[in-house]
Design a protein around this motif. Structure first.
Motif, PDB file in Angstrom:
ATOM      1  N   SER A  76     -11.098   2.091   6.148  1.00  0.00           N
ATOM      2  CA  SER A  76      -9.852   1.326   5.969  1.00  0.00           C
ATOM      3  C   SER A  76      -9.333   1.409   4.545  1.00  0.00           C
ATOM      4  CB  SER A  76     -10.087  -0.146   6.305  1.00  0.00           C
ATOM      5  OG  SER A  76     -10.651  -0.288   7.569  1.00  0.00           O
ATOM      6  N   THR A  77      -8.029   1.647   4.439  1.00  0.00           N
ATOM      7  CA  THR A  77      -7.365   1.518   3.146  1.00  0.00           C
ATOM      8  C   THR A  77      -6.818   0.102   3.041  1.00  0.00           C
ATOM      9  OG1 THR A  77      -5.436   2.447   4.213  1.00  0.00           O
ATOM     10  CG2 THR A  77      -6.729   3.916   2.837  1.00  0.00           C
ATOM     11  N   SER A  78      -6.699  -0.352   1.816  1.00  0.00           N
ATOM     12  CA  SER A  78      -6.294  -1.741   1.609  1.00  0.00           C
ATOM     13  C   SER A  78      -5.300  -1.789   0.450  1.00  0.00           C
ATOM     14  CB  SER A  78      -7.545  -2.565   1.302  1.00  0.00           C
ATOM     15  OG  SER A  78      -7.195  -3.807   0.746  1.00  0.00           O
ATOM     16  N   PRO A  87     -19.978  -8.151 -10.692  1.00  0.00           N
ATOM     17  CA  PRO A  87     -19.263  -7.341  -9.699  1.00  0.00           C
ATOM     18  C   PRO A  87     -18.049  -6.660 -10.310  1.00  0.00           C
ATOM     19  CG  PRO A  87     -19.062  -9.707  -9.188  1.00  0.00           C
ATOM     20  CD  PRO A  87     -19.963  -9.594 -10.376  1.00  0.00           C
ATOM     21  N   TRP A  88     -17.616  -5.578  -9.684  1.00  0.00           N
ATOM     22  CA  TRP A  88     -16.452  -4.838 -10.151  1.00  0.00           C
ATOM     23  C   TRP A  88     -15.255  -5.160  -9.262  1.00  0.00           C
ATOM     24  CZ3 TRP A  88     -18.889   0.761 -10.583  1.00  0.00           C
ATOM     25  CH2 TRP A  88     -19.778   0.780 -11.659  1.00  0.00           C
ATOM     26  N   THR A  89     -14.058  -5.119  -9.872  1.00  0.00           N
ATOM     27  CA  THR A  89     -12.832  -5.177  -9.083  1.00  0.00           C
ATOM     28  C   THR A  89     -12.265  -3.765  -9.061  1.00  0.00           C
ATOM     29  OG1 THR A  89     -12.429  -7.463  -9.666  1.00  0.00           O
ATOM     30  CG2 THR A  89     -10.540  -6.209  -8.888  1.00  0.00           C
ATOM     31  N   ILE A  90     -12.178  -3.214  -7.860  1.00  0.00           N
ATOM     32  CA  ILE A  90     -11.893  -1.789  -7.760  1.00  0.00           C
ATOM     33  C   ILE A  90     -11.104  -1.488  -6.479  1.00  0.00           C
ATOM     34  CG2 ILE A  90     -14.192  -1.401  -6.711  1.00  0.00           C
ATOM     35  CD1 ILE A  90     -12.675   1.127  -9.094  1.00  0.00           C
ATOM     36  N   ASP A  91     -10.158  -0.585  -6.580  1.00  0.00           N
ATOM     37  CA  ASP A  91      -9.411  -0.125  -5.416  1.00  0.00           C
ATOM     38  C   ASP A  91     -10.115   1.101  -4.851  1.00  0.00           C
ATOM     39  OD1 ASP A  91      -7.667   0.691  -3.509  1.00  0.00           O
ATOM     40  OD2 ASP A  91      -6.028   1.213  -4.874  1.00  0.00           O
ATOM     41  N   LEU A  92     -10.779   0.927  -3.716  1.00  0.00           N
ATOM     42  CA  LEU A  92     -11.519   2.041  -3.115  1.00  0.00           C
ATOM     43  C   LEU A  92     -10.658   2.876  -2.161  1.00  0.00           C
ATOM     44  CD1 LEU A  92     -15.054   0.464  -2.501  1.00  0.00           C
ATOM     45  CD2 LEU A  92     -14.437   2.182  -4.198  1.00  0.00           C
ATOM     46  N   SER A  93      -9.383   2.524  -2.011  1.00  0.00           N
ATOM     47  CA  SER A  93      -8.516   3.311  -1.111  1.00  0.00           C
ATOM     48  C   SER A  93      -8.500   4.798  -1.456  1.00  0.00           C
ATOM     49  CB  SER A  93      -7.087   2.759  -1.115  1.00  0.00           C
ATOM     50  OG  SER A  93      -7.057   1.476  -0.545  1.00  0.00           O
ATOM     51  N   PRO A 150      -7.027  -4.497  -4.384  1.00  0.00           N
ATOM     52  CA  PRO A 150      -8.370  -4.080  -4.807  1.00  0.00           C
ATOM     53  C   PRO A 150      -9.430  -5.055  -4.306  1.00  0.00           C
ATOM     54  CG  PRO A 150      -7.028  -4.758  -6.698  1.00  0.00           C
ATOM     55  CD  PRO A 150      -6.144  -4.830  -5.514  1.00  0.00           C
ATOM     56  N   TRP A 151     -10.654  -4.559  -4.215  1.00  0.00           N
ATOM     57  CA  TRP A 151     -11.775  -5.394  -3.794  1.00  0.00           C
ATOM     58  C   TRP A 151     -12.615  -5.790  -4.995  1.00  0.00           C
ATOM     59  CZ3 TRP A 151     -13.912  -1.969   0.789  1.00  0.00           C
ATOM     60  CH2 TRP A 151     -13.013  -2.024   1.853  1.00  0.00           C
ATOM     61  N   THR A 152     -13.217  -6.959  -4.926  1.00  0.00           N
ATOM     62  CA  THR A 152     -14.225  -7.335  -5.908  1.00  0.00           C
ATOM     63  C   THR A 152     -15.578  -7.213  -5.223  1.00  0.00           C
ATOM     64  OG1 THR A 152     -12.729  -8.805  -7.064  1.00  0.00           O
ATOM     65  CG2 THR A 152     -15.072  -9.176  -7.411  1.00  0.00           C
ATOM     66  N   ILE A 153     -16.399  -6.330  -5.753  1.00  0.00           N
ATOM     67  CA  ILE A 153     -17.615  -5.951  -5.030  1.00  0.00           C
ATOM     68  C   ILE A 153     -18.728  -5.584  -6.007  1.00  0.00           C
ATOM     69  CG2 ILE A 153     -16.719  -3.567  -4.792  1.00  0.00           C
ATOM     70  CD1 ILE A 153     -18.703  -5.188  -2.017  1.00  0.00           C
ATOM     71  N   ASP A 154     -19.945  -5.986  -5.676  1.00  0.00           N
ATOM     72  CA  ASP A 154     -21.121  -5.599  -6.447  1.00  0.00           C
ATOM     73  C   ASP A 154     -21.682  -4.312  -5.855  1.00  0.00           C
ATOM     74  OD1 ASP A 154     -23.429  -5.310  -7.846  1.00  0.00           O
ATOM     75  OD2 ASP A 154     -24.418  -7.101  -7.059  1.00  0.00           O
ATOM     76  N   ALA A 182     -10.855   6.588  -2.426  1.00  0.00           N
ATOM     77  CA  ALA A 182     -12.074   7.179  -1.857  1.00  0.00           C
ATOM     78  C   ALA A 182     -11.892   7.446  -0.369  1.00  0.00           C
ATOM     79  CB  ALA A 182     -13.275   6.266  -2.083  1.00  0.00           C
ATOM     80  N   GLY A 219     -15.819   8.143   2.171  1.00  0.00           N
ATOM     81  CA  GLY A 219     -14.469   7.865   2.645  1.00  0.00           C
ATOM     82  C   GLY A 219     -14.168   8.709   3.864  1.00  0.00           C
ATOM     83  N   TYR A 277       0.832  -1.201   0.000  1.00  0.00           N
ATOM     84  CA  TYR A 277       0.000   0.000   0.000  1.00  0.00           C
ATOM     85  C   TYR A 277       0.871   1.257   0.000  1.00  0.00           C
ATOM     86  CZ  TYR A 277      -3.059   3.716   1.526  1.00  0.00           C
ATOM     87  OH  TYR A 277      -3.727   4.905   1.612  1.00  0.00           O
TER      88      TYR A 277
END
Lengths: 319, 319
Positions: A242-244, B247-253, A247-251, B255, A264, A46
């Motif tokens: 939280s920062t990560s 679903p999307w793969t996305i880095d929300l950090s 990346p997340w996979t999310i709907d 945000a 945020g 990160y």
């Protein structure tokens, strides 16, 4: 001096150059430092940070203006230019040219000495111990939630995730008198909440009803956001704390359909955190699982990753 | 009657049962219907809908109260209970027990006849043609942006995605006088914007500067959200207008770090959309690429997926 450095590998150095002190900045001898989830994410890539780790700390000013010298202080982590559009708007935490202690372009506090801008320092009242003061930075981040959402007592609020930041957010929200629950996976931290009178549920026992006015996502995990989207009511709010590194996979369709606001949330008001600690409104001491000496930082960081611990501190120097 | 039905497969039926008309509801003979991105997402599994497709339409009331009979109408798509907590709060678009025309638990308008609750109907002024009226539903969704964010002329706003909803949102925002740009991939629709005096850029030519006060994500794609997060300023807003089957793969950090507000945005005010069309403030006619007869709906839906087309309509019946 001694320093804990990440340069693609994490290593404790016995001989690291002491930092120079630019104009407007001061030199602080670090007493105690805290290991944060962000530190662990940095080790996973990160922010591409390289340098001395650490942004949660308390120390004593050894080189600075007279009024600060010898004083115990904590310091805001965003070091800002004061001149960009964000700074001029009063949003200096979002300074375009900022460096961030131990996170972005500036060495941190897992070392004998750290240098910070003078204006970043907050002197501590005597009745806030070092063990408490090391929580000022994350506790301020928890208080940021109250800056972003006006909480009222009738509101149903859920904290998802019972890690370090989750427990602080839960305690801050508990003070508002709102209808609060926390949801997590770790029996240790769920029990911690129950002992404080905060309703706590294992995620497997939760049937989301889309009835929460606000959900604070503190798990730092895509599953945490997914359940947050099921918990929150239509037109409700989800705060992301939280920062990560990954990346997340999310709907996100439920956010569209239910017109959810996802906010945020990062650094917060130090003065409020210091006041809350001085008035003993928030109990942080019981969150301390272990204290390691600085030279055992690598081991300490490993321990901080294990589910059996809440907060791990590094003792850098004694008074 | 004839109907376009999705039950895992998309098929045009010549003999589909005419709908019964429950109390409080009315029967409408459909004149013209529009194909929407949501229809295309349903065919990819979104919402697990099965039944008669279609939610954008204009028609004539054939069975209903005297004051409506024979009238040209459009209809709101959310059919609500009027009794749940959301309805009682005035948020009936978020009714807990709602059905949604052609999307959720209720047959839609790609058919000779459609049944909707009487209270969902809006009679049309004479100077709004059928070709215009079929845009009322998506145009209302575009106007929803103005309900959620108070736009001021000094604000920098970007629409990401120049598909059907993107072009409508761009036109609605253009009316506010804000500093507007659209970003897309399709030369056809980028040129469409330029012709309307709206600055339009190909995504490959954009260097995001984190300086946009608001970004409206209309691409329905994870890359669209990723670039939105780079375009928006710290503490700015991103509106999400598109639902997606996958679903999307996305880095929300970003945000979190930039404390961005991400707002889901769905259905909007019909009255405002009808007024804007009646006053010829929004040009929708030039968005119509092709009109197919109902029995060619399967082909029409294939055409609607191709980048060479903007809006594809289905002609169901003539006056």
């Amino acid at each position: 001096m001694r320093a804990v450095v990440y340069d693609g590998k994490l290593k404790f150095h016995r001989e690291w150059p002491e930092p120079a002190v630019p104009k407007g900045e001061i030199l602080i001898q670090v007493r105690l430092a805290g290991i944060c989830q962000t530190d662990l994410e940095i080790l996973k890539g990160y922010s591409q940070f390289q340098g001395v780790l650490g942004h949660e700390f308390v120390g004593v000013v050894v080189n600075g203006p007279k009024n600060l010298r010898g004083k115990r202080v904590v310091a805001e982590i965003n070091c800002v230019c004061g001149q960009c559009d964000m700074c001029l708007k009063g949003l200096s935490n979002h300074c375009r040219r900022r460096t961030v202690l131990g996170i972005l372009g500036r060495n941190g506090a897992f070392a004998d000495y750290v240098v910070v801008p003078e204006r970043n320092c907050h002197a501590l009242p005597d009745n806030v111990t070092n063990e408490e003061a090391v929580f000022v930075e994350p506790l301020a981040a928890a208080f940021q939630v109250l800056r972003q959402v006006p909480i009222e007592r009738h509101m149903r609020c859920t904290v998802v995730g019972t890690g370090r930041i989750g427990l602080l957010v839960a305690q801050v929200l508990a003070q508002t008198g709102c209808r609060l629950q926390v949801i997590g996976r770790n029996p240790l931290t769920l029990e911690y909440c129950e002992k404080k009178g905060i309703q706590a549920f294992h995620v497997d026992n939760v049937v989301p009803k889309a009835d929460q006015d606000m959900v604070v996502e503190c798990s730092g995990d895509e599953n945490g956001l997914a359940i947050s989207l099921q918990l929150v009511r239509p037109r409700g709010m989800i705060l992301l704390k939280s920062t990560s590194a990954k990346p997340w996979t999310i709907d996100l369709s439920p956010a569209v359909v239910n017109e959810v606001t996802i906010l945020g949330s990062r650094c917060g008001p130090y003065a409020e955190a210091i006041n809350a600690l001085a008035r003993k409104q928030i109990d942080v001491l019981s969150m301390v699982s272990r204290i390691f000496p600085l030279h055992k930082a690598v081991e300490a960081i490993e321990v901080a990753e294990t589910p059996g611990t809440i907060k791990v501190l590094l003792e850098v120097s004694k008074a």
